[in-house]
Design a protein around this motif. Structure first.
Motif, PDB file in Angstrom:
ATOM      1  N   THR A  46       0.916  -0.937  -0.061  1.00 57.76           N
ATOM      2  CA  THR A  46      -0.150  -0.109   0.020  1.00 57.76           C
ATOM      3  C   THR A  46       1.066   1.107  -0.110  1.00 57.76           C
ATOM      4  OG1 THR A  46      -0.202  -0.064   2.523  1.00 57.76           O
ATOM      5  CG2 THR A  46      -1.959  -1.286   1.149  1.00 57.76           C
ATOM      6  N   TYR A  59      -4.872   6.485  -2.501  1.00 58.20           N
ATOM      7  CA  TYR A  59      -4.949   5.732  -1.430  1.00 58.20           C
ATOM      8  C   TYR A  59      -5.671   6.408  -0.447  1.00 58.20           C
ATOM      9  CZ  TYR A  59      -1.961   1.683  -2.894  1.00 58.20           C
ATOM     10  OH  TYR A  59      -1.717   0.416  -3.629  1.00 58.20           O
ATOM     11  N   ASN A  64      -9.069   1.356   1.743  1.00 62.11           N
ATOM     12  CA  ASN A  64      -8.034   0.587   1.436  1.00 62.11           C
ATOM     13  C   ASN A  64      -8.024  -0.819   2.655  1.00 62.11           C
ATOM     14  OD1 ASN A  64      -5.951   3.046   0.587  1.00 62.11           O
ATOM     15  ND2 ASN A  64      -7.192   2.011  -0.619  1.00 62.11           N
ATOM     16  N   GLN A  67     -10.631  -3.304   1.715  1.00 66.53           N
ATOM     17  CA  GLN A  67     -10.347  -3.971   0.641  1.00 66.53           C
ATOM     18  C   GLN A  67      -9.466  -4.910   1.302  1.00 66.53           C
ATOM     19  OE1 GLN A  67      -8.375  -0.818  -1.824  1.00 66.53           O
ATOM     20  NE2 GLN A  67     -10.238  -0.722  -3.342  1.00 66.53           N
ATOM     21  N   LYS A 315      -4.069  -1.077  -5.237  1.00 66.55           N
ATOM     22  CA  LYS A 315      -4.824  -0.737  -6.152  1.00 66.55           C
ATOM     23  C   LYS A 315      -4.021  -0.062  -7.354  1.00 66.55           C
ATOM     24  CE  LYS A 315      -7.232   3.117  -5.301  1.00 66.55           C
ATOM     25  NZ  LYS A 315      -6.478   4.093  -6.299  1.00 66.55           N
ATOM     26  N   ASP A 316      -4.518   0.121  -8.387  1.00 71.04           N
ATOM     27  CA  ASP A 316      -3.697   1.026  -9.499  1.00 71.04           C
ATOM     28  C   ASP A 316      -3.255   2.200  -8.975  1.00 71.04           C
ATOM     29  OD1 ASP A 316      -3.983  -1.121 -11.030  1.00 71.04           O
ATOM     30  OD2 ASP A 316      -5.259  -0.345 -12.366  1.00 71.04           O
ATOM     31  N   GLY A 329      -2.318  -2.833  -9.473  1.00 72.62           N
ATOM     32  CA  GLY A 329      -3.280  -3.111  -8.647  1.00 72.62           C
ATOM     33  C   GLY A 329      -4.181  -4.384  -8.699  1.00 72.62           C
ATOM     34  N   PHE A 331      -7.051  -3.815  -7.269  1.00 71.03           N
ATOM     35  CA  PHE A 331      -8.144  -2.947  -7.483  1.00 71.03           C
ATOM     36  C   PHE A 331      -7.529  -1.981  -8.618  1.00 71.03           C
ATOM     37  CE2 PHE A 331      -9.020  -5.045  -3.686  1.00 71.03           C
ATOM     38  CZ  PHE A 331     -10.419  -5.262  -3.475  1.00 71.03           C
ATOM     39  N   ARG A 332      -8.698  -1.642  -9.389  1.00 70.55           N
ATOM     40  CA  ARG A 332      -8.286  -0.434 -10.267  1.00 70.55           C
ATOM     41  C   ARG A 332      -8.281   0.827  -9.559  1.00 70.55           C
ATOM     42  NH1 ARG A 332     -12.333  -3.786 -12.710  1.00 70.55           N
ATOM     43  NH2 ARG A 332     -11.531  -4.841 -14.395  1.00 70.55           N
ATOM     44  N   ASN A 335     -11.017   1.775  -7.413  1.00 70.40           N
ATOM     45  CA  ASN A 335     -11.342   0.907  -6.377  1.00 70.40           C
ATOM     46  C   ASN A 335     -12.152  -0.277  -6.929  1.00 70.40           C
ATOM     47  OD1 ASN A 335      -9.674   1.917  -4.305  1.00 70.40           O
ATOM     48  ND2 ASN A 335     -11.303   3.636  -4.105  1.00 70.40           N
ATOM     49  N   PRO A 337     -12.652  -3.891  -8.462  1.00 74.85           N
ATOM     50  CA  PRO A 337     -11.861  -4.937  -8.318  1.00 74.85           C
ATOM     51  C   PRO A 337     -11.572  -5.680  -9.827  1.00 74.85           C
ATOM     52  CG  PRO A 337     -14.208  -5.858  -7.956  1.00 74.85           C
ATOM     53  CD  PRO A 337     -14.150  -4.353  -7.830  1.00 74.85           C
ATOM     54  N   ALA A 341      -8.362  -9.832  -7.662  1.00 71.45           N
ATOM     55  CA  ALA A 341      -8.564  -9.515  -6.368  1.00 71.45           C
ATOM     56  C   ALA A 341      -9.631 -10.931  -6.081  1.00 71.45           C
ATOM     57  CB  ALA A 341      -9.971  -8.268  -6.317  1.00 71.45           C
TER      58      ALA A 341
END
Length: 444
Positions: A46, A59, A64, A67, A315-316, A329, A331-332, A335, A337, A341
């Protein structure tokens, strides 16, 4: 429809079989047996510790943390930068710049693996620390940082990809890294005796030349583990696989075992993953999902020495579909998935309770991971060739056995059916008993 005898001619038996013989059923395990989730950290990278109160990478701790819960992970990795933790006047503690990191760490969502790194703008010769004074100042920060998060049982890692910086700056030498470890480790242990201190964070190192030089310094006597980053997304397409990562990690483990004299010296993979960028180094979202699921399933077999793996990243970090760094990521950026994921969630759920696991290479380029858990025997099977398709069938009756893929919402009965095997792992649960033998045939 083909006759039974014709079908038999298509079938070849698994060379090692998929019998749980030698893997006792759950009741015979001793009380000392611990499930994988107690012995192994499966985490995700992260970016709460960099970028100040608002992350340009998108972020946001609340999102997060949720997630990480969705994925079921038990760890995360993030930066814990010196310059944001030590304020003027040598005051140590979380600052507004580290507010996002503090929120995620203290949420208790998962065990933190935190990177002690980067110089301090008020400390001369600190990027990297190259003098006795700068090293001692870094060690003071490391000790205070360890103490501040000790209730969350962190693992602390010394710097990030020091060897990559060495390509441009001779101050990032093997000798300076070892010297920093020698000063930092005792200070950290005095402040937080039970906190594991990990060295390495080794980036791309062809032939392990930098790694071997580092190991020759005797650095492992100042460490509770060693960490490495493994990527292959820019290799030839056929090598962008979990198999290549596993082979390279196995070679790394051999070097560490030899240098330490301990075949179980703890190894952490603190970055690995695949980018889905739409350029020549990207992989498809399905390949990202399959590779990552395979890697998690295999990791269950190496937990004697492999103590953690951190997937890069949660995430991306950006919106440019062609930019490598924007698209690692699970997730994109928004956010939502990616397929990876649910692949991570499903693969980890399948093995996290395992008490033992082993890998078998089977005919036709198939891989099988066999595990035993309190729920009974399990087997994960996939093809190392993404273009190959097989089918498997239970050879004996197992009325409670089921099968699924990592992203399936529910499992189906495995009784008297041919189950598809591809690069997407097939997950077979024997329903309280040992995994029966299987017949295998090429898919028609």
């Amino acid at each position: 429809m083909a006759s039974r005898s014709t079908l038999r001619s298509d079938i070849f038996l698994l060379v090692a079989g998929l019998v749980a013989a030698g893997l006792p059923s759950a009741p015979s395990y001793g009380q000392q047996a611990q499930p994988l989730e107690k012995r192994f950290m499966l985490g995700v990278g992260t970016h709460q510790g960099l970028g100040g109160p608002v992350s340009s990478r998108g972020y946001v701790p609340a999102a997060n943390i949720n997630q990480i819960k969705q994925l079921g992970l038990n760890a995360f990795r993030d930066d814990f930068p010196w310059s944001d933790f030590e304020s003027p006047g040598r005051r140590m503690g979380f600052t507004a710049k580290l507010g996002r990191l503090e929120e995620q760490v203290k949420s208790g969502v998962a065990r933190p693996l935190l990177i002690l790194a980067f110089g301090h703008h008020l400390v001369p010769n600190s990027m990297p620390p190259t003098t006795d004074e700068a090293r001692q100042r870094f060690a003071d920060y490391a000790a205070a940082a360890a103490q501040s998060v000790a209730p969350q049982h962190p693992v602390l890692e010394l710097w990030n990809e020091w060897n990559m910086a060495a390509k441009k700056d001779p101050a990032f030498s093997v000798e300076n890294y070892a010297a920093l470890a020698r000063v930092t480790q005792p200070a950290l242990k005095r402040a937080a005796p039970n906190t594991p201190f990990v060295v390495g964070a080794i980036g791309d190192d062809p032939g392990w030349t930098w790694t071997e030089r580092m190991l020759q310094t005797g650095i492992l006597q100042y460490a509770d583990g060693i960490s490495v980053h493994l990527y292959n997304f820019c290799m030839a397409p056929a090598k962008r696989s979990s198999t290549e990562i596993i082979d390279r990690l196995t070679a790394f483990h051999r070097l560490v075992a030899q240098a330490s004299g301990n075949p179980d010296f703890p190894v952490y993979v603190t970055e690995t993953g695949w980018t889905t960028a739409t350029n020549k180094c990207g992989v498809s979202e399905q390949m990202q999902a399959d590779n990552t699921a395979q890697l998690i399933l295999w990791a269950s077999t190496a937990a004697r020495w492999l103590k953690g793996m951190s997937l890069y990243e949660l995430k991306d970090s950006g919106k440019n579909p062609a930019e490598l760094e924007d698209n690692f990521g699970l997730f994109r950026f928004d956010n939502s998935p990616k397929p990876v994921a649910c692949a991570v969630r499903g693969a980890w759920a399948f093995v996290r309770s395992s008490l033992s696991a082993e890998r078998k290479s089977l005919s036709g380029g198939l891989v099988a991971i066999r595990t035993s858990s309190p729920e009974g025997g399990k087997a994960a099977i996939w093809s190392e060739d993404p273009n190959a398709r097989y089918q498997v069938r239970l050879r004996n009756e197992a009325p409670n056995a089921t099968f699924a893929n990592p992203c399936d919402a529910s499992a189906r009965s495995a009784s008297d059916v041919w189950m598809p095997v591809s690069s997407t792992p097939l997950l077979i649960s024997a329903g309280g008993s040992a995994v029966p033998e299987l017949d295998v045939r090429q898919a028609r």
